[in-house]
Design an enzyme around this catalytic site. Structure first.
Site, mmCIF file in Angstrom:
data_model
loop_
_atom_site.group_PDB
_atom_site.id
_atom_site.type_symbol
_atom_site.label_atom_id
_atom_site.label_comp_id
_atom_site.label_asym_id
_atom_site.label_seq_id
_atom_site.Cartn_x
_atom_site.Cartn_y
_atom_site.Cartn_z
ATOM 1 N N GLU A 1 -49.574 14.434 32.154
ATOM 2 C CA GLU A 1 -48.646 15.574 32.147
ATOM 3 C C GLU A 1 -49.418 16.891 32.015
ATOM 4 O OE1 GLU A 1 -46.128 14.025 29.038
ATOM 5 O OE2 GLU A 1 -45.486 12.432 30.402
ATOM 6 N N LYS B 1 -44.856 13.552 22.547
ATOM 7 C CA LYS B 1 -44.644 14.607 23.564
ATOM 8 C C LYS B 1 -43.850 15.763 22.933
ATOM 9 C CE LYS B 1 -45.226 11.076 27.003
ATOM 10 N NZ LYS B 1 -44.999 10.575 28.358
ATOM 11 N N GLU C 1 -53.590 5.013 31.814
ATOM 12 C CA GLU C 1 -52.147 5.206 31.989
ATOM 13 C C GLU C 1 -51.848 5.440 33.464
ATOM 14 O OE1 GLU C 1 -50.203 6.708 28.111
ATOM 15 O OE2 GLU C 1 -50.965 8.434 29.178
ATOM 16 N N GLY D 1 -43.109 6.814 31.571
ATOM 17 C CA GLY D 1 -41.734 7.271 31.424
ATOM 18 C C GLY D 1 -40.798 6.770 32.515
ATOM 19 N N SER E 1 -44.765 3.009 29.858
ATOM 20 C CA SER E 1 -43.592 2.168 29.618
ATOM 21 C C SER E 1 -43.895 0.911 28.810
ATOM 22 C CB SER E 1 -42.907 1.807 30.950
ATOM 23 O OG SER E 1 -42.481 2.982 31.600
ATOM 24 N N ASN F 1 -47.341 8.845 21.218
ATOM 25 C CA ASN F 1 -47.367 10.212 21.752
ATOM 26 C C ASN F 1 -45.930 10.718 21.822
ATOM 27 O OD1 ASN F 1 -47.625 12.518 23.271
ATOM 28 N ND2 ASN F 1 -48.277 11.471 25.159
ATOM 29 N N HIS G 1 -54.066 13.910 29.330
ATOM 30 C CA HIS G 1 -52.826 13.208 29.664
ATOM 31 C C HIS G 1 -52.357 13.669 31.048
ATOM 32 C CE1 HIS G 1 -48.690 11.852 29.611
ATOM 33 N NE2 HIS G 1 -49.044 11.020 28.651
HETATM 34 P P1 PGA Z 1 -44.197 6.184 28.119
HETATM 35 O O1 PGA Z 1 -45.358 7.294 27.999
HETATM 36 O O2 PGA Z 1 -44.532 5.112 27.105
HETATM 37 O O3 PGA Z 1 -42.937 6.905 27.805
HETATM 38 O O4 PGA Z 1 -44.269 5.660 29.504
HETATM 39 C C1 PGA Z 1 -46.702 6.956 27.771
HETATM 40 C C2 PGA Z 1 -47.531 8.199 27.692
HETATM 41 O O5 PGA Z 1 -47.243 9.148 28.439
HETATM 42 O O6 PGA Z 1 -48.479 8.294 26.885
#
Ligand code: PGA
Length: 259
Positions: A106, A17, A176, A182, A222, A15, A104
């Site tokens: 976000e 983003k 997640e 992140g 992460s 992803n 997601h």
């Molecule tokens: P990250 O994000 O690997 O940077 O923690 C995962 C995601 O948001 O899908």
């Protein structure tokens, strides 16, 4: 806990983003495609989820390449019409993308996407032959107050459990934990496995054990080339949804090779 002798697919999805301009994105995609073609000869499905502007061009790059697919990061809940700035599932599908990330954290947090809206997005994606990668997961305070199982179950029930068996079969789930996205704080393999087993058990309660056994459930938060192997070795973890580490071709492909 279930064993891995099932039909379920191994999947690693990147992803991106809101990262990479058009040219940077093409460069990253080309590197990933090259490395996957040269180094990966397994049944892992590698998915890239770039911003919308890259979909069409990357679809051309992956044409005929085995094991590489394309996802959008979002889609509209509407078919078409006067929705300035939105991108429909039909448009995404017409580029050659075959998956779409829905729900997601976000999107849930920054764009106030709620369970009802997400359910509409899942339906419209399926109607347009896109496979939803549906994200669920708790915040740190929800985990600390012991509500994480309840919350994750609620997310499944509210947005997915009105699907028919045929429709539900198509959906991929990504667990997640919001506190791990992140942040560099990965769920431990045991914590992730515990929740994945719970998700599978919850699915079994609604759709039956056979369907639950065949459901691909990805871990995200992460995940990196160092921790992926141990996470993917857990009996109910079928791959990963990768954010930060998907922006470096070498790291991403090493994660794809972590089964
Ligand atoms: P990250 O994000 O690997 O940077 O923690 C995962 C995601 O948001 O899908």
């Amino acid at each position: 806990m279930t064993n891995k002798l099932t039909m379920r697919k191994k999947i690693v999805a990147g992803n991106w983003k809101m990262n990479n301009d058009y040219f940077e994105g093409l460069k990253l995609a080309s590197e990933v495609i090259g490395m996957i073609s040269d180094e990966v000869n397994s049944d892992v499905i590698c998915i890239m989820a770039p911003p919308f502007i890259h979909l069409n061009s990357i679809a051309q790059l992956i044409k005929g390449k085995k094991g590489i697919s394309l996802a959008a990061q979002n889609c509209s809940d509407q078919d078409s019409g006067a929705y300035t700035g939105e991108v429909s599932a039909k448009m995404i599908s017409s580029t050659g993308a075959t998956y779409v990330i829905i729900g997601h954290s976000e999107r849930r947090n920054y764009f106030a996407e709620d369970a009802v809206l997400l359910q509409k997005k899942v339906n419209i994606a399926l109607q347009n032959k896109l496979i939803p990668i549906f994200c669920i997961g708790e915040t740190l305070s929800q985990r600390e107050s012991g509500k994480h199982f309840e919350l994750v179950k609620q997310q499944l029930v509210e947005s997915l459990f009105s699907l028919s068996t045929d429709e539900f079969n198509k959906v991929i789930i990504a667990y997640e934990p919001v506190w791990a996205i992140g942040t560099g704080l990965t769920a431990s393999p045991a914590q992730a496995q515990e929740m994945h087993a719970f998700i599978r058990e919850t699915i079994a309660g609604k759709y039956g054990q056979a369907i639950a056994n065949d459901k691909s459930i990805l871990y995200g938060g992460s995940c990196n080339p160092t921790n992926a192997k141990e996470l993917f070795a857990q009996s109910d973890i079928d791959g990963g949804l990768i954010g930060g580490a998907s922006l470096k071709s070498r790291d991403f492909v090493n994660i794809v090779k972590s089964f």
